[in-house]
Enzyme design. Sequence first.
Site, mmCIF file in Angstrom:
data_model
loop_
_atom_site.group_PDB
_atom_site.id
_atom_site.type_symbol
_atom_site.label_atom_id
_atom_site.label_comp_id
_atom_site.label_asym_id
_atom_site.label_seq_id
_atom_site.Cartn_x
_atom_site.Cartn_y
_atom_site.Cartn_z
ATOM 1 N N ARG A 51 0.828 -1.213 0.000
ATOM 2 C CA ARG A 51 0.000 0.000 0.000
ATOM 3 C C ARG A 51 0.858 1.258 0.000
ATOM 4 N NH1 ARG A 51 -2.234 2.857 4.061
ATOM 5 N NH2 ARG A 51 -2.064 1.183 5.573
ATOM 6 N N TYR A 105 -11.085 13.121 -21.150
ATOM 7 C CA TYR A 105 -11.549 11.757 -20.955
ATOM 8 C C TYR A 105 -12.833 11.784 -20.101
ATOM 9 C CZ TYR A 105 -11.657 7.034 -19.133
ATOM 10 O OH TYR A 105 -12.061 5.784 -18.778
ATOM 11 N N ASP A 177 -2.495 14.807 -18.679
ATOM 12 C CA ASP A 177 -2.811 13.391 -18.910
ATOM 13 C C ASP A 177 -2.173 13.024 -20.250
ATOM 14 O OD1 ASP A 177 -3.992 10.992 -19.684
ATOM 15 O OD2 ASP A 177 -5.920 11.452 -18.751
ATOM 16 N N LYS A 202 -3.839 1.500 -20.863
ATOM 17 C CA LYS A 202 -3.857 1.696 -22.314
ATOM 18 C C LYS A 202 -2.487 1.325 -22.892
ATOM 19 C CE LYS A 202 -7.909 3.231 -21.222
ATOM 20 N NZ LYS A 202 -8.214 4.651 -21.011
#
Length: 376
Positions: A51, A105, A177, A202
């Site tokens: 984590r 997006y 992005d 992606k």
Amino acid sequence: MTDERTRFETLAVHGGEPRPAAGGSVVYPLFQSTVFEADPGSTVEEVPYSRFGTNPSQRHLHRRLAALEGAEAAVATASGMGALTTALHSVLSTGDHLIAAGDFYGGTGQFLAEHAARLGWGCDLVDPCNPATWREALRPNTKAILTETITNPLIRVGDLAGVARFAREHGLTSLIDNTLATPVVFRPHRVGFDLVCHSATKALNGHSDITAGAVTGSRERIAQVAAVLAAYGAALDPHAAFLLSRGLKTLALRVRQQNANAQAVAELLAGHAAVAHVSYPGLPGHPDHERAAALLDGFGSVLTFQPCGGSQAVEVLLKSLRLPYSAQSLGGAESLVTRLRLPEAAQGLSGDVVRFSAGIEAAEDLVEDFARALGE
Ligand SMILES: *Cc1c(COP(=O)(O)O)cnc(C)c1O
């Protein structure tokens, strides 16, 4: 082994890899363990924990991602949205204001629409190609500006160097992005962006088999992002980190082939009587063609086009295509077509359109498939 002069193809293979190799293993091993032995005297931060992003397989991926984006540091997140929201949380507090380029997006738009106000963040949307709109949106409490390298679905390339300069002039953190471009096509830190976000689901991973995200930046900024990430518990699982590191090895080869395929399909579509409009910056008629040619190394793997004949024509076309899958994503080895409905006309497109994400197939096969499906 690598430095700032290393060419990207070499960087994709060797960037961030330890030399000599760890335990002699050319492929960095997967540490599939959540528990690590510790000295009784060590602090919590010193003991690897997934984590916290400190499992060795995660740390290895972080070095690889930083090398590829030309950044000091990186963190991997459980998804692309995890990357964007964690990066924004690291920069914005209640009462702060964000300027965001519209035409982003869908998930980013939805997050800002549904959560920004609840978090006490003001947000104004601007046109990434028109600096006057950024200046108009600026407020005394503006802390950050967010844009995309290649927007989706309209496929615009904004004044990216201008956005980074604007941010510096006004003391804002600039976020971008870079999912649709990938560092093969554009490395935003080079023009001064502070934080670069990716959906590694992606093209970075490229094999349509994991969900992941990444944020790169200076050591100081990434430490802040990593702290938020640990607090919210959105780090990438070490097994997915191992797979993503493997996917990155072929990034340059894949993206160059995808770009060439997108260009070939764009040229076919642009000259086809059954197509009303194509948006792809590799076409000379695209409004951002010259800026993209100057700024980017390649024009990306995604285009949006509008067949003549509205929604029925879109349906017939998607049924007739044999190679591309009709699916919601982009950047993988397989070509995909996605049916979208634009809420308003823009960039020569309106109503029902098709987004094409080029895979790594042979360009000739894709062009033949589209030509046949459109009726030669
Ligand atoms: C897919 C995508 C995202 C979100 O990524 P997930 O991995 O699905 O969370 C963010 N930005 C862009 C540009 C994308 O294409």
